[in-house]
Every structure is written in C-alpha cells, then in structure tokens.
Design a protein around this motif. Structure first.
Motif, mmCIF file in Angstrom:
data_model
loop_
_atom_site.group_PDB
_atom_site.id
_atom_site.type_symbol
_atom_site.label_atom_id
_atom_site.label_comp_id
_atom_site.label_asym_id
_atom_site.label_seq_id
_atom_site.Cartn_x
_atom_site.Cartn_y
_atom_site.Cartn_z
ATOM 1 N N VAL A 50 -3.045 54.989 -68.765
ATOM 2 C CA VAL A 50 -1.630 55.218 -69.065
ATOM 3 C C VAL A 50 -1.480 56.428 -69.972
ATOM 4 N N SER A 51 -2.312 56.489 -70.997
ATOM 5 C CA SER A 51 -2.266 57.616 -71.921
ATOM 6 C C SER A 51 -2.565 58.924 -71.194
ATOM 7 N N LEU A 85 6.904 50.578 -85.386
ATOM 8 C CA LEU A 85 7.321 49.735 -86.502
ATOM 9 C C LEU A 85 7.587 48.308 -86.034
ATOM 10 N N LEU A 86 8.180 48.162 -84.865
ATOM 11 C CA LEU A 86 8.432 46.827 -84.307
ATOM 12 C C LEU A 86 7.116 46.092 -84.044
ATOM 13 N N ILE A 87 6.141 46.819 -83.469
ATOM 14 C CA ILE A 87 4.831 46.215 -83.207
ATOM 15 C C ILE A 87 4.144 45.843 -84.516
ATOM 16 N N ALA A 88 4.269 46.719 -85.518
ATOM 17 C CA ALA A 88 3.653 46.463 -86.822
ATOM 18 C C ALA A 88 4.223 45.200 -87.458
ATOM 19 N N ALA A 102 1.215 33.697 -76.034
ATOM 20 C CA ALA A 102 2.512 34.306 -75.758
ATOM 21 C C ALA A 102 2.374 35.740 -75.301
ATOM 22 N N MET A 103 1.199 36.353 -75.629
ATOM 23 C CA MET A 103 1.016 37.750 -75.283
ATOM 24 C C MET A 103 0.293 37.928 -73.958
ATOM 25 N N GLU A 104 -0.164 36.833 -73.353
ATOM 26 C CA GLU A 104 -0.875 36.950 -72.089
ATOM 27 C C GLU A 104 0.024 37.520 -71.000
ATOM 28 N N ASP A 105 1.332 37.238 -71.116
ATOM 29 C CA ASP A 105 2.259 37.705 -70.096
ATOM 30 C C ASP A 105 2.754 39.122 -70.376
ATOM 31 N N VAL A 106 2.319 39.698 -71.483
ATOM 32 C CA VAL A 106 2.762 41.039 -71.845
ATOM 33 C C VAL A 106 1.594 41.997 -71.693
ATOM 34 N N VAL A 111 2.210 49.202 -73.353
ATOM 35 C CA VAL A 111 2.926 49.378 -74.624
ATOM 36 C C VAL A 111 2.484 48.252 -75.543
ATOM 37 N N PRO A 112 1.969 48.534 -76.723
ATOM 38 C CA PRO A 112 1.963 49.839 -77.398
ATOM 39 C C PRO A 112 0.671 50.631 -77.290
ATOM 40 N N LEU A 113 -0.366 50.107 -76.591
ATOM 41 C CA LEU A 113 -1.649 50.808 -76.604
ATOM 42 C C LEU A 113 -1.595 52.150 -75.875
#
Length: 205
Positions: A50-51, A85-88, A102-106, A111-113
C-alpha cells in the motif's frame, strides 16, 4: 550516464530516515502482534505494498493531483496528523491492544500502517521534491524509482521479522509496547499538525 547514483543515495537515505523502519515496529506489533505469524506476515506485506503504491502514485502525478484538488503539503500534513492522533488515542486507551478481536475485521495494514504511517505526508513531500530534482532526466527517474523500491524492501524486511521481538516480550510486553507506540504516534501527530500550522502561516505550498 544511465543511473544517477547521487540522487539514489540521497533519496534512499532521506526516505529511510523519514519512514523510520525500526521506529514502526512498536506500532506494527501493537496492532497485529497478537495475531498468527501468517497474519502478521500478510499485514507486513500488504502495508508495504500500500505504501509503495501511494508513494509511486505521488511520484508520478503528485504535483498534478495536489494542484488539481487545490491541496498543499500543509493540508496533507494536518490530515495525516489528525488521523494518526485518532489511532494514538485508541492505543493509549487500550483499544488497540486489549481488544484484538475487534480489530480482526479491520485491515490495519491499509490504515494506519500503509498510510499515513509508512506513506505519510513527510515521505510524500520528500518524493515530490526528488521528482522536481529529477527534472525530466531518465537516469534520475530510474534512480528515484530504485530508491523507492529499496526503502520499501527494507521496510518489509523489518516488519516481516519483527516477530522475533514477540518471542522476547510476550503478550504482556505487547501491551506495554502499545502504550509506548500510542505515545510516540501522538507525538508524531502533534508534530505533523504543528508543521501544518507553520506551513499555513508561512505560506509554504
């Protein structure tokens, strides 16, 4: 001359410093450290791809894109800062580390990596500057392309083998790393926002 070695070295060193592969390990582990080895490897691969896609896109048509949308580098920095900032805040409040289900579906690899952590405003701005320096010369464009590929290869290798760190710090260490990563991300976000404000005040495009 078929290759601009000076531009290659300059671009590679600059992008490595800005993208900071070792510095991304805490954030990477805080987001995917509790997943399986295969999932971590996939996240590393996707984040780097992606980067690479984002940086390449801005290298090819970054100035045209920003000009067409009427967006300056300060606006890009401000947007990236707010997103980080939101991720932080999520990491500091424990959501990033204590609720892995909860993060398995994201797809955090996107984003944000992938962006804005790897392909952030700093890397994008630096790439656009180096494209300007290339000034239409093919050897310089080849050098810049090679530099971008080199940096992303380094980034991938660092993230790919970050699992070695997990063997040392274990699950409890990942929680601590998440807190540290959240603090570092918050600092990066504030700096990006400060640079954005400074850019608007000084009129930097």
């Amino acid at each position: 001359m078929i290759f601009n070695l000076t531009l290659y070295l300059s671009a590679t060193i600059t992008l490595v410093v800005i993208m900071d592969p070792p510095g991304n390990i805490p954030v990477f582990l805080s987001l995917v450290g509790r997943r399986s080895k295969e999932a971590r490897n996939r996240a590393a691969r996707q984040a780097v791809l992606v980067s690479l896609a984002v940086i390449s896109a801005f290298a090819v048509g970054g100035e045209a894109i920003l000009s067409y949308l009427g967006i300056g580098i300060p606006a890009l920095q401000g947007a990236g800062g707010l997103l980080l900032l939101l991720i932080a805040l999520d990491l500091l409040t424990g959501k990033g580390a204590t609720e892995p289900e909860a993060m398995e579906d994201v797809n955090v690899a996107l984003v944000p990596l992938g962006t804005p952590l790897l392909a952030g405003p700093g890397a994008i701005a630096a790439t656009i500057v180096f494209v300007r320096q290339a000034d239409g010369h093919v050897p310089s464009y080849l050098a810049l392309a090679a530099a971008i590929l080199t940096v992303h290869l380094v980034e991938y290798l660092v993230l790919r083998y970050s699992g070695l760190v997990i063997r040392v710090i274990k699950d409890s260490g990942i929680v601590l790393v998440a807190k540290i990563a959240g603090l570092l991300l918050a600092a990066i976000a504030v700096q990006l926002i400060a640079n954005s404000v400074k850019g608007f005040v000084t009129g930097v495009a």
